[in-house]
Design a protein around this motif. Structure first.
Motif, mmCIF file in Angstrom:
data_model
loop_
_atom_site.group_PDB
_atom_site.id
_atom_site.type_symbol
_atom_site.label_atom_id
_atom_site.label_comp_id
_atom_site.label_asym_id
_atom_site.label_seq_id
_atom_site.Cartn_x
_atom_site.Cartn_y
_atom_site.Cartn_z
ATOM 1 N N LEU A 184 65.690 59.137 49.442
ATOM 2 C CA LEU A 184 66.687 59.689 50.351
ATOM 3 C C LEU A 184 66.019 59.964 51.691
ATOM 4 O O LEU A 184 64.992 60.638 51.741
ATOM 5 C CB LEU A 184 67.262 60.989 49.779
ATOM 6 C CG LEU A 184 68.231 61.761 50.658
ATOM 7 C CD1 LEU A 184 69.519 60.964 50.831
ATOM 8 C CD2 LEU A 184 68.511 63.113 50.051
ATOM 9 N N ASN A 185 66.581 59.416 52.758
ATOM 10 C CA ASN A 185 66.050 59.627 54.106
ATOM 11 C C ASN A 185 67.186 60.020 55.043
ATOM 12 O O ASN A 185 68.310 59.550 54.889
ATOM 13 C CB ASN A 185 65.389 58.349 54.638
ATOM 14 C CG ASN A 185 64.141 58.005 53.886
ATOM 15 O OD1 ASN A 185 63.245 58.813 53.785
ATOM 16 N ND2 ASN A 185 64.088 56.806 53.340
ATOM 17 N N ALA A 186 66.857 60.864 56.001
ATOM 18 C CA ALA A 186 67.849 61.278 56.997
ATOM 19 C C ALA A 186 67.119 61.599 58.306
ATOM 20 O O ALA A 186 65.919 61.830 58.317
ATOM 21 C CB ALA A 186 68.623 62.497 56.513
ATOM 22 N N TYR A 187 67.876 61.583 59.400
ATOM 23 C CA TYR A 187 67.295 61.962 60.686
ATOM 24 C C TYR A 187 68.372 62.582 61.570
ATOM 25 O O TYR A 187 69.563 62.429 61.331
ATOM 26 C CB TYR A 187 66.658 60.758 61.379
ATOM 27 C CG TYR A 187 67.640 59.742 61.914
ATOM 28 C CD1 TYR A 187 68.128 59.841 63.214
ATOM 29 C CD2 TYR A 187 68.081 58.690 61.121
ATOM 30 C CE1 TYR A 187 69.032 58.910 63.709
ATOM 31 C CE2 TYR A 187 68.975 57.761 61.603
ATOM 32 C CZ TYR A 187 69.449 57.880 62.897
ATOM 33 O OH TYR A 187 70.347 56.963 63.379
ATOM 34 N N PHE A 188 67.926 63.311 62.569
ATOM 35 C CA PHE A 188 68.855 63.824 63.576
ATOM 36 C C PHE A 188 68.178 63.796 64.941
ATOM 37 O O PHE A 188 66.959 63.841 65.047
ATOM 38 C CB PHE A 188 69.373 65.227 63.221
ATOM 39 C CG PHE A 188 68.311 66.277 63.048
ATOM 40 C CD1 PHE A 188 67.911 67.060 64.112
ATOM 41 C CD2 PHE A 188 67.720 66.486 61.811
ATOM 42 C CE1 PHE A 188 66.950 68.029 63.961
ATOM 43 C CE2 PHE A 188 66.762 67.453 61.640
ATOM 44 C CZ PHE A 188 66.365 68.228 62.716
ATOM 45 N N LEU A 189 69.015 63.660 65.957
ATOM 46 C CA LEU A 189 68.535 63.563 67.335
ATOM 47 C C LEU A 189 68.768 64.871 68.067
ATOM 48 O O LEU A 189 69.814 65.499 67.922
ATOM 49 C CB LEU A 189 69.258 62.435 68.066
ATOM 50 C CG LEU A 189 69.066 61.033 67.500
ATOM 51 C CD1 LEU A 189 69.996 60.050 68.189
ATOM 52 C CD2 LEU A 189 67.629 60.613 67.649
ATOM 53 N N THR A 190 67.787 65.285 68.845
ATOM 54 C CA THR A 190 67.919 66.444 69.722
ATOM 55 C C THR A 190 67.397 66.043 71.098
ATOM 56 O O THR A 190 66.934 64.920 71.297
ATOM 57 C CB THR A 190 67.095 67.637 69.185
ATOM 58 O OG1 THR A 190 65.714 67.288 69.206
ATOM 59 C CG2 THR A 190 67.511 68.012 67.773
ATOM 60 N N PHE A 230 63.327 63.186 58.004
ATOM 61 C CA PHE A 230 62.747 63.734 56.786
ATOM 62 C C PHE A 230 63.254 62.916 55.608
ATOM 63 O O PHE A 230 64.232 62.188 55.709
ATOM 64 C CB PHE A 230 63.087 65.220 56.620
ATOM 65 C CG PHE A 230 64.549 65.522 56.643
ATOM 66 C CD1 PHE A 230 65.281 65.592 55.463
ATOM 67 C CD2 PHE A 230 65.209 65.743 57.839
ATOM 68 C CE1 PHE A 230 66.640 65.867 55.489
ATOM 69 C CE2 PHE A 230 66.567 66.020 57.878
ATOM 70 C CZ PHE A 230 67.280 66.074 56.695
ATOM 71 N N GLY A 231 62.559 63.031 54.497
ATOM 72 C CA GLY A 231 62.938 62.245 53.332
ATOM 73 C C GLY A 231 62.376 62.833 52.058
ATOM 74 O O GLY A 231 61.516 63.705 52.067
ATOM 75 N N ALA A 232 62.870 62.313 50.953
ATOM 76 C CA ALA A 232 62.409 62.728 49.630
ATOM 77 C C ALA A 232 62.432 61.510 48.709
ATOM 78 O O ALA A 232 63.235 60.598 48.890
ATOM 79 C CB ALA A 232 63.305 63.823 49.080
#
Length: 51
Positions: free
Chosen positions: A19-25, A32-34
């Motif tokens: 599982l991977n995810a990201y966000f933009l700021t 991050f991932g697991a």
């Protein structure tokens, strides 16, 4: 199969999940991932055991 000859039975199972995810700021991209994994082996033994 002729029962006069020995045989080796070997079964391997591997299961996995990622599982991977990201966000933009304004500061940039954060990610991050697991990962989970399970491995199993079932096997008969021929000859002397090696420890």
């Amino acid at each position: 199969m002729d029962s006069n000859y020995p045989y080796n039975y070997h079964l391997g199972n591997v299961y996995g999940m990622n599982l991977n995810a990201y966000f933009l700021t304004r500061a940039g991209k954060t990610s991050f991932g697991a990962e989970m994994r399970s491995e199993g082996v079932r096997s008969t033994s021929l000859g002397k055991r090696v420890i």
